[in-house]
Design a protein around this motif. Structure first.
Motif, PDB file in Angstrom:
ATOM      1  N   PHE A 301      43.491  51.590  19.753  1.00  0.00           N
ATOM      2  CA  PHE A 301      43.886  51.838  21.142  1.00  0.00           C
ATOM      3  C   PHE A 301      42.729  52.422  21.944  1.00  0.00           C
ATOM      4  N   ILE A 302      41.939  53.311  21.340  1.00  0.00           N
ATOM      5  CA  ILE A 302      40.796  53.889  22.049  1.00  0.00           C
ATOM      6  C   ILE A 302      39.802  52.794  22.433  1.00  0.00           C
ATOM      7  N   ILE A 303      39.647  51.800  21.557  1.00  0.00           N
ATOM      8  CA  ILE A 303      38.678  50.726  21.808  1.00  0.00           C
ATOM      9  C   ILE A 303      39.219  49.687  22.787  1.00  0.00           C
ATOM     10  N   PHE A 304      40.445  49.223  22.538  1.00  0.00           N
ATOM     11  CA  PHE A 304      40.965  48.078  23.279  1.00  0.00           C
ATOM     12  C   PHE A 304      41.960  48.419  24.384  1.00  0.00           C
ATOM     13  N   LEU A 305      42.602  49.576  24.314  1.00  0.00           N
ATOM     14  CA  LEU A 305      43.611  49.920  25.316  1.00  0.00           C
ATOM     15  C   LEU A 305      43.530  51.420  25.626  1.00  0.00           C
ATOM     16  N   PRO A 306      42.417  51.865  26.213  1.00  0.00           N
ATOM     17  CA  PRO A 306      42.195  53.305  26.406  1.00  0.00           C
ATOM     18  C   PRO A 306      43.206  53.982  27.323  1.00  0.00           C
ATOM     19  N   LYS A 307      43.875  53.225  28.178  1.00  0.00           N
ATOM     20  CA  LYS A 307      44.878  53.818  29.071  1.00  0.00           C
ATOM     21  C   LYS A 307      46.260  53.888  28.439  1.00  0.00           C
ATOM     22  N   GLY A 308      46.378  53.427  27.204  1.00  0.00           N
ATOM     23  CA  GLY A 308      47.661  53.458  26.528  1.00  0.00           C
ATOM     24  C   GLY A 308      48.572  52.319  26.963  1.00  0.00           C
ATOM     25  N   ILE A 309      49.694  52.197  26.287  1.00  0.00           N
ATOM     26  CA  ILE A 309      50.615  51.096  26.571  1.00  0.00           C
ATOM     27  C   ILE A 309      51.225  51.232  27.964  1.00  0.00           C
ATOM     28  N   LEU A 310      51.831  52.381  28.237  1.00  0.00           N
ATOM     29  CA  LEU A 310      52.505  52.559  29.521  1.00  0.00           C
ATOM     30  C   LEU A 310      51.510  52.587  30.676  1.00  0.00           C
ATOM     31  N   GLY A 311      50.372  53.230  30.460  1.00  0.00           N
ATOM     32  CA  GLY A 311      49.351  53.280  31.509  1.00  0.00           C
ATOM     33  C   GLY A 311      48.829  51.896  31.860  1.00  0.00           C
ATOM     34  N   SER A 312      48.609  51.062  30.850  1.00  0.00           N
ATOM     35  CA  SER A 312      48.114  49.700  31.087  1.00  0.00           C
ATOM     36  C   SER A 312      49.164  48.846  31.786  1.00  0.00           C
ATOM     37  N   VAL A 313      50.431  49.005  31.388  1.00  0.00           N
ATOM     38  CA  VAL A 313      51.506  48.245  32.023  1.00  0.00           C
ATOM     39  C   VAL A 313      51.626  48.606  33.498  1.00  0.00           C
ATOM     40  N   LEU A 314      51.591  49.896  33.796  1.00  0.00           N
ATOM     41  CA  LEU A 314      51.699  50.337  35.185  1.00  0.00           C
ATOM     42  C   LEU A 314      50.513  49.856  36.012  1.00  0.00           C
ATOM     43  N   ASP A 315      49.334  49.808  35.400  1.00  0.00           N
ATOM     44  CA  ASP A 315      48.158  49.297  36.106  1.00  0.00           C
ATOM     45  C   ASP A 315      48.342  47.830  36.492  1.00  0.00           C
ATOM     46  N   ARG A 316      48.929  47.059  35.586  1.00  0.00           N
ATOM     47  CA  ARG A 316      49.139  45.633  35.865  1.00  0.00           C
ATOM     48  C   ARG A 316      50.217  45.420  36.926  1.00  0.00           C
TER      49      ARG A 316
END
Length: 339
Positions: A301-316
């Motif tokens: 997650f640190i490498i590929f999804l540093p904003k976390g699951i919920l953070g990445s979803v909200l960004d999208r």
């Protein structure tokens, strides 16, 4: 309109959560929900520091202090948890200040700060284990069952009561998270995380700001440990203190979304369900597997999804601002000489 819609969504969600135990009464599922809410509060407490670059591996120690001090005061001195919990929080806060002040005063940052907090967590674990005559050591510790007023002893057999208590504690953590997020301290701490020297030159008291957020985080983590102890009525050094608990907090907060208020809650759902799945599927053969999975997933997650699951979803989901292309931009009239 967006603010009103978000407020309405929160209201509907909270109403549904409050009504849930009165509609659905399955004891096992309520037990899982209580654990998720308590650990969500613990993870949110860690994220208070973590989101500003203060990565601590000592929060397992604060949680252990909250749990053990509360139980020891009740068993040996007959002090009600209503008093014991604040005392345990003060003890955890004092330890946070004792360790934090020299670190922040002498600019111990980055991986050096991580190592100091790692040592703190290990020391608390060893103290609990070594004082087995009082704490039960590695065999665990059980608060005495109340023979009289269960409210005074903060002991309830009803899952619904504990669900509502855990829900209130979790909501308190979310409110504190948003309070910090909207305060001036947030901007000071973000400036410190970017460049301490520049922040100090701008008038920010770096040591004081770091100490305040560390103290708040430690107090809340100790409260989480005390509530967990009162609910489970059995604690061991490995379940409420030590490096493994600290790493679990880091994993859950980062995987869920460190910069989103509900990110740690999302992380708690993952950690609790993962632990239960391993326990039911493999039993005692899977002891320690959850920590292995946490470590592997944390790196990914640190490498590929540093904003976390919920953070990445909200960004999208955020509307992307369209940048006009060169040929779409309006021509700017240029005044001619002599015009």
């Amino acid at each position: 309109m967006i603010g009103q819609g978000r407020l309405a969504a929160w209201g509907i969600g909270l109403a549904a959560l409050v009504a849930l135990p009165f509609v659905y009464r399955d004891p096992y599922h309520l037990h899982i929900l209580v654990l998720i809410l308590i650990w969500s509060f613990a993870y949110t407490s860690w994220s208070m520091m973590g989101r500003f670059g203060l990565v601590s591996l000592g929060h397992g120690g604060f949680m252990g202090i909250g749990a053990y001090v509360t139980a020891l005061l009740w068993n040996h001195l007959g002090v009600s948890p209503w008093i014991g919990i604040p005392v345990s929080m003060v003890a955890a806060g004092a330890l946070a200040l004792i360790v934090g002040y020299p670190c922040f005063r002498f600019r111990i940052t980055g991986h050096y700060f991580v190592l100091v907090t790692l040592a703190l967590s290990g020391i608390v674990l060893q103290v609990i284990t070594a004082t087995r005559d009082y704490t039960g050591g590695s065999l665990g510790y059980t608060p005495n069952r109340a023979s009289g007023n269960k409210l005074l002893a903060l002991q309830f057999d009803d899952k619904t009561t504990w669900y509502l208590i855990a829900l209130g504690v979790w909501l308190f953590g979310i409110v504190v998270w948003h309070w910090v997020d909207r305060s001036m301290a947030r901007y000071a701490l973000e400036a410190i995380s970017e460049d301490e020297d520049a922040a100090a030159a701008a008038g920010v008291d770096v040591t004081a700001e770091k100490l305040k957020i560390t103290l708040l985080s430690a107090l809340m983590t100790a409260l989480a440990g005390a509530i967990y102890c009162q609910y489970q009525m059995f604690i061991t050094p490995d379940t409420v203190s030590g490096i493994a608990v600290s790493l679990q907090m880091v994993f859950a907060a980062i995987v869920g979304g460190l910069f989103v208020s509900l990110g740690p809650t999302f992380g708690a759902v993952i950690t609790i369900l993962l632990a239960e799945t391993l326990r039911i599927g493999f039993g005692t053969k899977a002891v320690g597997w959850d920590n292995l999975v946490y470590g592997v997933l944390l790196v990914l997650f640190i490498i590929f999804l540093p904003k976390g699951i919920l953070g990445s979803v909200l960004d999208r989901l955020k509307p992307q601002r369209k940048v006009p292309r060169a040929h779409e931009q309006e021509a700017v009239p240029v005044a001619r000489p002599g015009a």
